[in-house]
Design a protein around this motif. Sequence first.
Motif, mmCIF file in Angstrom:
data_model
loop_
_atom_site.group_PDB
_atom_site.id
_atom_site.type_symbol
_atom_site.label_atom_id
_atom_site.label_comp_id
_atom_site.label_asym_id
_atom_site.label_seq_id
_atom_site.Cartn_x
_atom_site.Cartn_y
_atom_site.Cartn_z
ATOM 1 N N PRO A 252 -0.939 -10.711 -8.861
ATOM 2 C CA PRO A 252 0.027 -9.827 -8.193
ATOM 3 C C PRO A 252 -0.618 -8.611 -7.552
ATOM 4 N N LEU A 253 -1.636 -8.042 -8.179
ATOM 5 C CA LEU A 253 -2.293 -6.874 -7.584
ATOM 6 C C LEU A 253 -3.024 -7.274 -6.305
ATOM 7 N N ALA A 254 -3.645 -8.447 -6.331
ATOM 8 C CA ALA A 254 -4.328 -8.905 -5.120
ATOM 9 C C ALA A 254 -3.324 -9.143 -3.990
ATOM 10 N N ILE A 255 -2.155 -9.724 -4.374
ATOM 11 C CA ILE A 255 -1.121 -9.964 -3.357
ATOM 12 C C ILE A 255 -0.566 -8.649 -2.829
ATOM 13 N N LEU A 256 -0.347 -7.692 -3.747
ATOM 14 C CA LEU A 256 0.159 -6.381 -3.306
ATOM 15 C C LEU A 256 -0.829 -5.718 -2.346
ATOM 16 N N ARG A 257 -2.105 -5.836 -2.636
ATOM 17 C CA ARG A 257 -3.098 -5.243 -1.726
ATOM 18 C C ARG A 257 -3.070 -5.933 -0.372
ATOM 19 N N LEU A 258 -2.875 -7.261 -0.384
ATOM 20 C CA LEU A 258 -2.813 -8.000 0.870
ATOM 21 C C LEU A 258 -1.598 -7.577 1.693
ATOM 22 N N HIS A 259 -0.419 -7.433 1.019
ATOM 23 C CA HIS A 259 0.780 -6.998 1.735
ATOM 24 C C HIS A 259 0.610 -5.569 2.256
ATOM 25 N N ALA A 260 -0.016 -4.705 1.475
ATOM 26 C CA ALA A 260 -0.241 -3.339 1.938
ATOM 27 C C ALA A 260 -1.172 -3.326 3.145
ATOM 28 N N GLN A 261 -2.205 -4.152 3.120
ATOM 29 C CA GLN A 261 -3.125 -4.233 4.250
ATOM 30 C C GLN A 261 -2.416 -4.789 5.478
ATOM 31 N N ASN A 262 -1.508 -5.814 5.281
ATOM 32 C CA ASN A 262 -0.750 -6.363 6.399
ATOM 33 C C ASN A 262 0.161 -5.306 7.011
ATOM 34 N N ALA A 263 0.751 -4.456 6.128
ATOM 35 C CA ALA A 263 1.622 -3.400 6.657
ATOM 36 C C ALA A 263 0.830 -2.406 7.485
ATOM 37 N N LEU A 264 -0.392 -2.090 7.052
ATOM 38 C CA LEU A 264 -1.218 -1.147 7.821
ATOM 39 C C LEU A 264 -1.660 -1.732 9.156
ATOM 40 N N GLU A 265 -1.884 -3.056 9.192
ATOM 41 C CA GLU A 265 -2.416 -3.689 10.401
ATOM 42 C C GLU A 265 -1.319 -4.317 11.252
ATOM 43 N N ALA A 266 -0.050 -4.125 10.856
ATOM 44 C CA ALA A 266 1.054 -4.739 11.612
ATOM 45 C C ALA A 266 1.082 -4.194 13.042
ATOM 46 N N SER A 267 1.338 -5.103 13.976
ATOM 47 C CA SER A 267 1.378 -4.695 15.391
ATOM 48 C C SER A 267 2.772 -4.321 15.843
ATOM 49 N N SER A 268 3.773 -4.628 14.991
ATOM 50 C CA SER A 268 5.149 -4.297 15.368
ATOM 51 C C SER A 268 5.900 -3.836 14.122
ATOM 52 N N ASP A 269 7.052 -3.177 14.402
ATOM 53 C CA ASP A 269 7.874 -2.694 13.285
ATOM 54 C C ASP A 269 8.414 -3.855 12.459
ATOM 55 N N ALA A 270 8.730 -4.953 13.088
ATOM 56 C CA ALA A 270 9.266 -6.101 12.354
ATOM 57 C C ALA A 270 8.228 -6.656 11.387
ATOM 58 N N ASP A 271 6.984 -6.798 11.865
ATOM 59 C CA ASP A 271 5.935 -7.287 10.963
ATOM 60 C C ASP A 271 5.672 -6.303 9.822
ATOM 61 N N ARG A 272 5.724 -4.989 10.180
ATOM 62 C CA ARG A 272 5.485 -3.977 9.133
ATOM 63 C C ARG A 272 6.593 -4.016 8.081
ATOM 64 N N ASN A 273 7.837 -4.100 8.548
ATOM 65 C CA ASN A 273 8.954 -4.144 7.603
ATOM 66 C C ASN A 273 8.901 -5.401 6.734
ATOM 67 N N LYS A 274 8.495 -6.513 7.334
ATOM 68 C CA LYS A 274 8.383 -7.748 6.569
ATOM 69 C C LYS A 274 7.303 -7.623 5.483
ATOM 70 N N ALA A 275 6.168 -7.024 5.851
ATOM 71 C CA ALA A 275 5.087 -6.828 4.874
ATOM 72 C C ALA A 275 5.520 -5.874 3.767
ATOM 73 N N LEU A 276 6.267 -4.798 4.157
ATOM 74 C CA LEU A 276 6.745 -3.850 3.130
ATOM 75 C C LEU A 276 7.768 -4.497 2.208
ATOM 76 N N ALA A 277 8.590 -5.397 2.751
ATOM 77 C CA ALA A 277 9.566 -6.093 1.897
ATOM 78 C C ALA A 277 8.849 -6.973 0.883
#
Length: 455
Positions: A252-277
């Motif tokens: 879970p920690l590895a997955i959380l880090r991956l989602h956090a990294q995806n949120a930082l690198e998101a190119s759009s608000d939709a991708d960022r919101n999806k990663a934060l969810a």
Amino acid sequence: MRSLRQRTLWRVMLLLSVGTGLLALYNYHDSSHEIDEIYDAQLAQNARLLQGVMSMPLDDAGRHALYLAFDQALSRAGKHRIGHPYESKLAFQVWNTNGEVLVHTASAPSFSRPLSDPGFANVTIAGRQWRSFVLPVPEHQMVIWVGERHDVREDLIERIVRHTLLPFLLGSLALALLVWIAIGWGLQPLQNMARVIRARHAESLEPLQLVPLPRELEPMQAALNRLLGQIDELLRREHRFIADAAHEMRTPLAILRLHAQNALEASSDADRNKALAFLLGGVDRLSRVVNQLLTIARIEPQLSQRSWVTVDLAKVTTDTLAELTPWILEQGQEPSLEIAEDDFHVHSDAGALAIALQNLVANAVNHSPRGGRVNVTLQREGDTLLLSVNDQGPGIDEADLQRVFERFYSKGSEHGAGLGLSIVAMIMERLGGSVMLSNLPGGGLRATLRVPRSP
């Protein structure tokens, strides 16, 4: 604190001293009484012998010669080399009815008047105490007095006490040394046990196996082994907790880090919101894992203590479901409770039973669709109480009915941590009961706690 040897020695010697002192006091009084009896008998015997001599049928000349012979012989008492110093402390005196002294010893005290009261008496003459015996002889018109100074008897008693106490004091010192050695020999098994414990490695928790062992030390060894077992169990639980936490949190920690990294690198608000969810969902799941791990860490030591009391399982069930009802309704499901008319008192642990029921209800809610019903029933079957939780979920494959009790095994729900049913199984095993899972004919799963009335 002093050593056991010193404590035992002082108490033994104190008891011996008190006991010997009481015996010495009793012997002193008994010896004094016996000495008085013997000496009084001798006084009376001497008076009788003197009566016999003084009553001899003699004329006046012969009687006068007898008196002179008495005076000459008795005047040498205590002065001749053949004799005893105590002769001068023994005395007698004879009066006639007119109060004239017929014969007396040189050591006899001077009386102001002849004694007339017959028998034994303690008298003080010229500052000295005498034990006297008066024997009237009316047929020969005379009174015989025989006396003995008190210091003769006191000196004898003093000698007896002195000769008794000196060996006692010397014997007490020797006895104290022997008792000291005997106590040390008796405590040798305890010293051997202490030496074995000191020689053990700090990480060694194996039970002590000291043989042969005195019966008095067997409870101590059993208590130490029980303590070592408890420490070993505590360390195992700690290691298991750490291993479980590391095992379950790594992914879970590895997955959380991956989602956090995806949120930082998101190119759009939709991708960022999806990663934060996804990140928020992972945090919730990790929180459930942490809570379940903390529940295990808390409940295992509590169950080991077995602090069982009489519990009304109907009340525990009602109170637990009442606490969970707001959360069940929030999840879009409807709770129901059915309790049969019966006596549901058991000897068990109310807190542990409540936690087991909470986990079953939570498991049912997590696996049931919105709008479903979670039904809790309580009934009796002989000496066993059956507490069941029915849901309207998809059920469990027959092959997985036993595997779901394994830690971290979760199937069919993304909300599960894989610990709920394992906690329930652990609780029921410690309480002497069991938990059973079965698929319902119309769909759904039934989880049943079998709680014995008296584990």
